[in-house]
Enzyme design. Structure first.
Site, mmCIF file in Angstrom:
data_model
loop_
_atom_site.group_PDB
_atom_site.id
_atom_site.type_symbol
_atom_site.label_atom_id
_atom_site.label_comp_id
_atom_site.label_asym_id
_atom_site.label_seq_id
_atom_site.Cartn_x
_atom_site.Cartn_y
_atom_site.Cartn_z
ATOM 1 N N HIS A 27 0.835 -1.214 0.000
ATOM 2 C CA HIS A 27 0.000 0.000 0.000
ATOM 3 C C HIS A 27 0.868 1.263 0.000
ATOM 4 O O HIS A 27 0.680 2.165 -0.835
ATOM 5 C CB HIS A 27 -0.909 -0.018 1.228
ATOM 6 C CG HIS A 27 -1.851 1.143 1.295
ATOM 7 N ND1 HIS A 27 -3.121 1.089 0.778
ATOM 8 C CD2 HIS A 27 -1.704 2.404 1.809
ATOM 9 C CE1 HIS A 27 -3.723 2.244 0.969
ATOM 10 N NE2 HIS A 27 -2.883 3.065 1.607
ATOM 11 N N GLU A 28 1.805 1.333 0.928
ATOM 12 C CA GLU A 28 2.651 2.535 1.028
ATOM 13 C C GLU A 28 3.633 2.622 -0.139
ATOM 14 O O GLU A 28 3.993 3.721 -0.569
ATOM 15 C CB GLU A 28 3.407 2.525 2.357
ATOM 16 C CG GLU A 28 2.510 2.535 3.581
ATOM 17 C CD GLU A 28 1.519 3.693 3.587
ATOM 18 O OE1 GLU A 28 1.864 4.784 3.053
ATOM 19 O OE2 GLU A 28 0.405 3.518 4.097
ATOM 20 N N HIS A 31 1.875 4.473 -2.908
ATOM 21 C CA HIS A 31 1.914 5.934 -2.719
ATOM 22 C C HIS A 31 3.284 6.494 -3.091
ATOM 23 O O HIS A 31 3.390 7.526 -3.791
ATOM 24 C CB HIS A 31 1.603 6.290 -1.263
ATOM 25 C CG HIS A 31 0.164 6.119 -0.886
ATOM 26 N ND1 HIS A 31 -0.861 6.699 -1.588
ATOM 27 C CD2 HIS A 31 -0.411 5.409 0.129
ATOM 28 C CE1 HIS A 31 -2.019 6.378 -1.017
ATOM 29 N NE2 HIS A 31 -1.765 5.599 0.029
#
Length: 423
Positions: A27-28, A31
């Site tokens: 997820h990170e 980003h």
């Protein structure tokens, strides 16, 4: 391990935490990659622990984000969600392809293999690590899903019998043809009130009449139960070696032949007396070494009957099937060679992909909700900037109202789910 009313084994907790670490990293990473492609500087990365589960966040330079076009900002804010969604699809695809990838080293879907039998399991001492399970009550088992489905089916059958016969369960499908000479030699059952007791490890069996299909089995069972002289104590190890009273499809057979009974005139049909909530189940298994030597045990090729059954052993379990099924660790993957450490690799990857797909999709859905401190908060803020006619104060009020409503509904749903699980 028990959390509230939820029973989570230690290995499953390890899989859950490990898959959470992987999914949060994905997820990170989404980003960070999206921000790097837009030239936004990453100021720092924070890692934290929320109760038992890990979390992380990537902090960007705020002024750089504000200077980006709306589409570029949304691309950065949404990157974590679609990375989790893509990772979930990838894990699901890996689960589908895993049997083909491992086919040179493993056999998948032929039978179940035992990975572990904890000392607290009711099957401890009966099954060992790396034993191969073939059937439950003569129902062939190929995968862990079939194992769960069969356990559920047998449990429902027992409960349906218990509702009709609250004191005792008798079923002609579980009956055995016992020689009458043997019933005369064995000890009679002992009675204390309405309860039956057998010495040592013997089990109470009741006589049943081999009925035509037109007659109702339950009424005959009740009549037979009232005749205490027809109840005997037998050793289950000796009984399961004898033939069954009825055909597997005894009702259909009765329609064809007029009778469902397989017992001769010098034999009596006896069936185990099961208390409500307890099931009598025959478990057929083999050791992995024996099965590896004779893998064609159930193949369509012709073999002698002695060769087919030489590997198979059968024992009887009497108790709660759900407890029994959850007490042992099984896998649908069986190594082609008796190399024991290989038995755990395929199961480890299958479990990890399964947990990772669920956790990754959960993260994607959670961050899609309008909840404080999650991705949707920043997506909502960037989207409201499209409405130039609204003042800054109005946009903030709309954002705060949406987040309060979304957070409240999400919190209520999570609390309700926890309450239902605990209760």
């Amino acid at each position: 391990m028990q959390i509230g009313g939820l029973h989570i084994s230690l290995p499953n907790m390890v899989y859950l935490c490990l898959s959470s670490v992987i999914c949060v990293f994905v997820h990170e990473l989404g980003h960070a990659l999206a921000a790097a492609s837009e030239g936004v500087h990453v100021e720092y990365v924070a890692i934290f622990l929320a109760v038992l589960f890990p979390g992380a966040l990537v902090a960007f330079n705020h002024s750089s984000l504000q200077a980006l076009p709306l589409v570029a900002s949304l691309r950065i804010y949404c990157a974590g969600i679609w990375h989790n969604a893509a990772f979930c699809v990838g894990c699901a695809l890996a689960l589908v392809l895993l049997p083909f990838i491992f086919s040179p080293f493993y056999i998948h879907g032929e039978s179940l293999m035992v990975l572990d039998v904890p000392s607290m399991s009711p099957l401890y001492g009966y099954l060992s690590r790396h034993d191969v399970i073939f059937s439950l009550d003569s129902i062939r088992i190929h995968t862990t899903e079939e194992w769960k489905q069969t356990i559920t089916m047998l449990t429902e059958q027992t409960y349906s019998l218990s509702s009709d016969q609250p004191s005792v369960n008798l079923n002609v499908e579980n009956g055995y043809c016992i020689p009458q000479s043997l019933t005369k030699e064995i000890a009679q059952v002992q009675f204390k009130g309405n309860q039956t007791y057998c010495p040592k490890e013997l089990i109470a069996f009741a006589s049943m009449t081999c009925l035509d299909v037109e007659k109702h089995t339950n009424d005959a069972n009740r009549n037979n139960h009232q005749r205490r002289e027809n109840i005997h104590c037998l050793d289950a190890k000796d009984v399961i070696k004898l033939k069954k009273c009825a055909y597997p499809n005894f009702k259909e057979q009765a329609l064809t032949n007029g009778s469902s009974c397989l017992c001769s005139e010098v034999e009596s049909c006896l069936t185990p007396m099961q208390l409500p909530g307890l099931q009598w189940v025959e478990i057929t298994y083999s050791t992995l070494e024996c099965h590896s030597r004779r893998r064609s045990l159930f193949s369509p090729e012709k073999h002698s009957s002695s060769e087919k059954i030489s590997c198979l052993q059968t024992f009887v379990y009497v108790g709660d099937l759900i407890t029994m099924a959850n007490s042992i660790h099984l896998t649908s993957y069986k190594p082609r060679w008796s190399i024991y450490f290989m038995a755990y690799l395929a199961n480890l990857l299958e479990k990890l992909f399964t947990y990772a797909s669920h956790v990754s999709m959960g993260l994607a859905l959670l961050n899609s909700l309008p909840v404080f401190f999650l991705d949707r908060e920043y997506i909502l803020e960037a989207t409201l900037h499209c409405f130039g006619s609204l003042s800054s104060r109005t946009r903030q009020s709309v954002r705060r109202c949406c987040l309060l409503v979304g957070t409240s509904f999400s919190a209520c749903f999570i609390l309700q789910t926890i309450f239902v699980s605990v209760s």
